[in-house]
Design a protein around this motif. Structure first.
Motif, PDB file in Angstrom:
ATOM      1  N   VAL A 185      15.187  11.169  -5.202  1.00 42.47           N
ATOM      2  CA  VAL A 185      14.459  12.093  -4.323  1.00 42.47           C
ATOM      3  C   VAL A 185      12.959  12.034  -4.581  1.00 42.47           C
ATOM      4  N   TRP A 186      12.570  12.364  -5.815  1.00 38.58           N
ATOM      5  CA  TRP A 186      11.152  12.452  -6.128  1.00 38.58           C
ATOM      6  C   TRP A 186      10.513  11.075  -6.294  1.00 38.58           C
ATOM      7  N   GLY A 187      11.277  10.142  -6.845  1.00 35.43           N
ATOM      8  CA  GLY A 187      10.746   8.786  -6.999  1.00 35.43           C
ATOM      9  C   GLY A 187      10.481   8.124  -5.664  1.00 35.43           C
ATOM     10  N   SER A 188      11.381   8.332  -4.703  1.00 32.76           N
ATOM     11  CA  SER A 188      11.185   7.752  -3.369  1.00 32.76           C
ATOM     12  C   SER A 188       9.960   8.349  -2.679  1.00 32.76           C
ATOM     13  N   ALA A 189       9.789   9.668  -2.831  1.00 34.00           N
ATOM     14  CA  ALA A 189       8.617  10.317  -2.230  1.00 34.00           C
ATOM     15  C   ALA A 189       7.325   9.803  -2.859  1.00 34.00           C
ATOM     16  N   ALA A 190       7.330   9.690  -4.184  1.00 32.42           N
ATOM     17  CA  ALA A 190       6.139   9.186  -4.878  1.00 32.42           C
ATOM     18  C   ALA A 190       5.870   7.731  -4.523  1.00 32.42           C
ATOM     19  N   ALA A 191       6.937   6.948  -4.347  1.00 36.62           N
ATOM     20  CA  ALA A 191       6.775   5.540  -3.980  1.00 36.62           C
ATOM     21  C   ALA A 191       6.157   5.411  -2.590  1.00 36.62           C
ATOM     22  N   LEU A 192       6.590   6.252  -1.665  1.00 44.01           N
ATOM     23  CA  LEU A 192       6.035   6.220  -0.317  1.00 44.01           C
ATOM     24  C   LEU A 192       4.547   6.557  -0.332  1.00 44.01           C
ATOM     25  N   VAL A 193       4.191   7.600  -1.085  1.00 49.41           N
ATOM     26  CA  VAL A 193       2.777   7.989  -1.185  1.00 49.41           C
ATOM     27  C   VAL A 193       1.970   6.879  -1.846  1.00 49.41           C
ATOM     28  N   GLY A 194       2.505   6.321  -2.931  1.00 48.50           N
ATOM     29  CA  GLY A 194       1.796   5.256  -3.631  1.00 48.50           C
ATOM     30  C   GLY A 194       1.616   4.023  -2.774  1.00 48.50           C
ATOM     31  N   ALA A 195       2.643   3.659  -2.014  1.00 49.25           N
ATOM     32  CA  ALA A 195       2.558   2.485  -1.148  1.00 49.25           C
ATOM     33  C   ALA A 195       1.507   2.668  -0.067  1.00 49.25           C
ATOM     34  N   ARG A 196       1.422   3.892   0.464  1.00 48.45           N
ATOM     35  CA  ARG A 196       0.426   4.158   1.500  1.00 48.45           C
ATOM     36  C   ARG A 196      -0.989   4.187   0.925  1.00 48.45           C
ATOM     37  N   LEU A 197      -1.160   4.848  -0.209  1.00 42.50           N
ATOM     38  CA  LEU A 197      -2.488   4.922  -0.826  1.00 42.50           C
ATOM     39  C   LEU A 197      -3.006   3.535  -1.196  1.00 42.50           C
ATOM     40  N   TRP A 198      -2.119   2.696  -1.708  1.00 40.07           N
ATOM     41  CA  TRP A 198      -2.512   1.327  -2.086  1.00 40.07           C
ATOM     42  C   TRP A 198      -3.022   0.567  -0.866  1.00 40.07           C
ATOM     43  N   TYR A 199      -2.256   0.651   0.221  1.00 39.29           N
ATOM     44  CA  TYR A 199      -2.637  -0.063   1.444  1.00 39.29           C
ATOM     45  C   TYR A 199      -3.954   0.464   2.006  1.00 39.29           C
ATOM     46  N   VAL A 200      -4.067   1.791   2.073  1.00 40.56           N
ATOM     47  CA  VAL A 200      -5.279   2.387   2.631  1.00 40.56           C
ATOM     48  C   VAL A 200      -6.498   2.037   1.783  1.00 40.56           C
ATOM     49  N   ALA A 201      -6.338   2.020   0.466  1.00 41.14           N
ATOM     50  CA  ALA A 201      -7.462   1.724  -0.427  1.00 41.14           C
ATOM     51  C   ALA A 201      -8.048   0.351  -0.149  1.00 41.14           C
ATOM     52  N   PHE A 202      -7.188  -0.625   0.104  1.00 39.42           N
ATOM     53  CA  PHE A 202      -7.672  -1.988   0.310  1.00 39.42           C
ATOM     54  C   PHE A 202      -7.993  -2.299   1.769  1.00 39.42           C
ATOM     55  N   ARG A 203      -7.700  -1.358   2.678  1.00 37.62           N
ATOM     56  CA  ARG A 203      -8.099  -1.522   4.075  1.00 37.62           C
ATOM     57  C   ARG A 203      -9.079  -0.439   4.514  1.00 37.62           C
ATOM     58  N   TRP A 204      -9.599   0.311   3.545  1.00 33.07           N
ATOM     59  CA  TRP A 204     -10.483   1.415   3.896  1.00 33.07           C
ATOM     60  C   TRP A 204     -11.756   0.934   4.583  1.00 33.07           C
ATOM     61  N   HIS A 205     -12.375  -0.078   4.032  1.00 26.75           N
ATOM     62  CA  HIS A 205     -13.676  -0.511   4.537  1.00 26.75           C
ATOM     63  C   HIS A 205     -13.590  -1.047   5.960  1.00 26.75           C
ATOM     64  N   ASP A 206     -12.546  -1.832   6.269  1.00 20.03           N
ATOM     65  CA  ASP A 206     -12.501  -2.476   7.582  1.00 20.03           C
ATOM     66  C   ASP A 206     -11.645  -1.733   8.606  1.00 20.03           C
TER      67      ASP A 206
END
Length: 283
Positions: free
Chosen positions: A45-66
């Motif tokens: 439950v909690w690991g899946s939620a944290a994984a979803l947040v982490g996966a999104r934050l990682w992607y957004v961080a490296f696509r933030w500028h463009d």
């Protein structure tokens, strides 16, 4: 599939199946090692939620500028695409650290239980990329010196897949240069098979051998990190890390770190034991 006002996409269904299958495998391993399986429900439950947040934050961080710098609200819409598995693993591991402390269980011991299930989930979940026509690779051109049975007469490998024009990324969206008959490497398939073979080895170690806490998790990192390292070289949709001297693929850099950490965990546990082999399970 439509259920009244709700719709269930094939990709979501495969992720759900992968998560449930992985949970069951980890619960079986927990029983084998004499650990209550309740802790794995919290991980699911909690690991899946944290994984979803982490996966999104990682992607957004490296696509933030463009991308997201100009439309920050889009960063809050993961259903429009944009998840990175390395960030998901980081988020999941952080959740496991807190869950292990809450249950009074060693973090490495818990990660050893989670690792095989996570790898099984990846084996199944990767097929969702096929349904979405994503995570594919470069054109699957067959080398001219390869035998005829590895070429289908068009110059492409017989297992290459066709990608619709609307699903292609530049420069392969130029249909004049890369027509509709172009076949691409099914890199999601490569990763699924790679993880499957790695899972067989992981299960043998986890169920049949005594290992120090962290060894199974380390082997998972080695299998997954090595696979992503070479498969990422074929991917066309990689996140990029621009540096003054070169532009690197984020996933390959992260995979090197993952691989190094996995090797360290395995070497750390050599000569020590902590988990009973399968034969020692009481009847």
């Amino acid at each position: 599939m439509e259920f009244g006002p709700l719709s269930l996409h094939g990709y979501s269904l495969l992720l759900l199946v992968g998560a449930l299958a992985g949970l069951q495998l980890s619960r079986t391993l927990a029983w084998h090692r004499g650990i209550t399986a309740d802790v794995l429900v919290d991980v699911a439950v909690w690991g899946s939620a944290a994984a979803l947040v982490g996966a999104r934050l990682w992607y957004v961080a490296f696509r933030w500028h463009d991308v997201y710098r100009l439309a920050p609200v889009e960063a809050l819409m993961p259903w429009r695409g944009g998840l990175a598995i390395h960030g998901g693993v980081v988020g999941g591991v952080l959740a496991c650290i807190f869950i292990a402390r809450h249950h009074g269980l060693g973090t490495l011991r818990l990660l050893d239980l989670v690792a095989p299930g996570l790898l099984l989930g990846q084996v199944i979940g990767r097929w969702g990329n096929y349904l979405n026509q994503e995570a594919y690779g470069l054109p699957a051109l067959a080398p001219g010196h390869w035998p005829a049975w590895l070429r289908d007469g068009t110059g492409y490998l017989p297992w290459g897949i066709v990608i619709d024009a609307g699903r292609r990324v530049p420069p392969f969206d130029d249909m004049l240069v890369w027509p509709a008959t172009t076949r691409f490497h099914p890199t999601f398939l490569y990763e699924s098979f790679w993880n499957l073979f790695g899972l067989l080895g992981l299960m043998h170690v986890a169920f049949r051998h005594k290992t120090q806490n962290g060894t199974v998790a380390g082997l998972y990192l080695i299998v997954w990190g090595t696979g992503r390292l070479w498969i990422e070289a074929l991917r066309t949709d990689a996140l990029l890390l621009p540096l003054p001297w070169a532009t690197l693929k984020v996933a390959q850099v992260a995979s090197l770190v993952v691989l190094a950490l996995g090797i360290w965990l395995v070497l750390r546990g050599r000569g020590n034991v902590s988990a009973p082999p399968l034969e020692e399970i009481p009847a």
